[in-house]
Design an enzyme around this catalytic site. Structure first.
Site, PDB file in Angstrom:
ATOM      1  N   CYS A   2       8.448  50.881 -44.136  1.00 37.99           N
ATOM      2  CA  CYS A   2       9.550  51.762 -43.775  1.00 37.99           C
ATOM      3  C   CYS A   2      10.331  51.080 -42.667  1.00 37.99           C
ATOM      4  O   CYS A   2       9.823  50.883 -41.563  1.00 37.99           O
ATOM      5  CB  CYS A   2       9.030  53.121 -43.293  1.00 37.99           C
ATOM      6  SG  CYS A   2      10.347  54.231 -42.712  1.00 37.99           S
ATOM      7  N   GLU A 102      14.941  52.950 -48.657  1.00 37.92           N
ATOM      8  CA  GLU A 102      14.267  51.786 -49.214  1.00 37.92           C
ATOM      9  C   GLU A 102      15.241  51.080 -50.157  1.00 37.92           C
ATOM     10  O   GLU A 102      16.220  51.693 -50.620  1.00 37.92           O
ATOM     11  CB  GLU A 102      12.992  52.175 -49.976  1.00 37.92           C
ATOM     12  CG  GLU A 102      11.834  52.617 -49.112  1.00 37.92           C
ATOM     13  CD  GLU A 102      11.243  51.501 -48.258  1.00 37.92           C
ATOM     14  OE1 GLU A 102      11.681  50.332 -48.415  1.00 37.92           O
ATOM     15  OE2 GLU A 102      10.356  51.784 -47.450  1.00 37.92           O
TER      16      GLU A 102
END
Length: 232
Positions: A2, A102
């Protein structure tokens, strides 16, 4: 991994959702990145937001590459690794967010950014650990890492990992210093796919300097150069 998230909520909304006070100004954030100073709730001060650096401080970042190990830690091994074990046992935190990003790789030179959030765009909290240290100037700094786990069905088409999202009913237990290792490990699982959605966003999100609402808007799939792709 992340590496970016958003916190597009007001100070009042944060205080009401987490029942904690923010003793400084806070403006909504749309494209949060490592090395930035960000609000967290710690096991030592669960009723008041602290502001810690994500991963490393800006001064440190000038001389070091921001490696994955400095911004994330794997939830399945965090309690075993010497570098993280003490923090996991004694220094846990909640990191408020309302979405994360993402990038889906479609070829050697093509990646498309996606945003992941709850159906209602509501606030939630990542599981994190934090650390305190003294810099070369003798100043005390605090940093945090986000724990990651296997991707759920919503995320797995884009990336094989996702940040650990602590369910609302477990947030207090995550910060509770009396929680056992076994209890904590049970929380470190992929979040329910049924409660999440994803959508493609503009490649503007690729640039950290673009911290405005435009990076969060739904767009047709585009690659990192702003070209439309055939893939959703």
């Amino acid at each position: 991994m992340c590496g970016r998230y958003s916190l597009n909520k007001s100070k009042i909304a944060l205080e009401e959702r987490f029942q904690a006070e923010i003793l400084t100004d806070f403006n909504p954030r749309y494209n949060i990145a490592p090395t930035q100073l960000l609000p967290v709730l710690t096991s030592e001060s669960p009723k008041g937001f602290s502001f810690f650096y994500w991963g490393i401080t800006p001064d440190f970042a000038k001389n070091k590459t921001v490696a994955q190990k400095l911004i994330n830690a794997r939830a399945d091994t965090v309690h075993q690794k010497v570098s993280f074990k003490s923090s996991f046992e004694k220094r846990r935190c909640l990191i408020p967010a309302d979405g994360f990003y993402e990038w889906k790789r479609l070829g050697k030179k093509t990646i498309t950014p996606y945003r992941f959030t709850m159906h209602d765009e509501s606030l939630f909290a990542f599981a994190g650990i934090w650390e305190e240290y003294e810099n070369e100037k003798g100043e005390t700094n605090h940093t945090f890492l986000i724990l990651t786990t296997d991707a759920n069905r919503v995320v797995q088409d884009v990336h094989d990992r996702m940040p650990v999202i602590i369910s609302r009913e477990n947030e207090k237990k995550w910060l509770d210093k009396y929680s056992t290792i076994e209890e904590l490990q049970k929380m470190l699982i992929p979040y329910s796919s049924e409660e999440m959605i994803s959508y493609t966003v503009s490649p503007l999100v690729n640039q950290v300097a673009n911290d405005n609402p435009s990076v969060m808007r739904k767009t047709s799939p585009m690659d990192q150069f702003g070209n439309y792709t055939l893939f959703g």
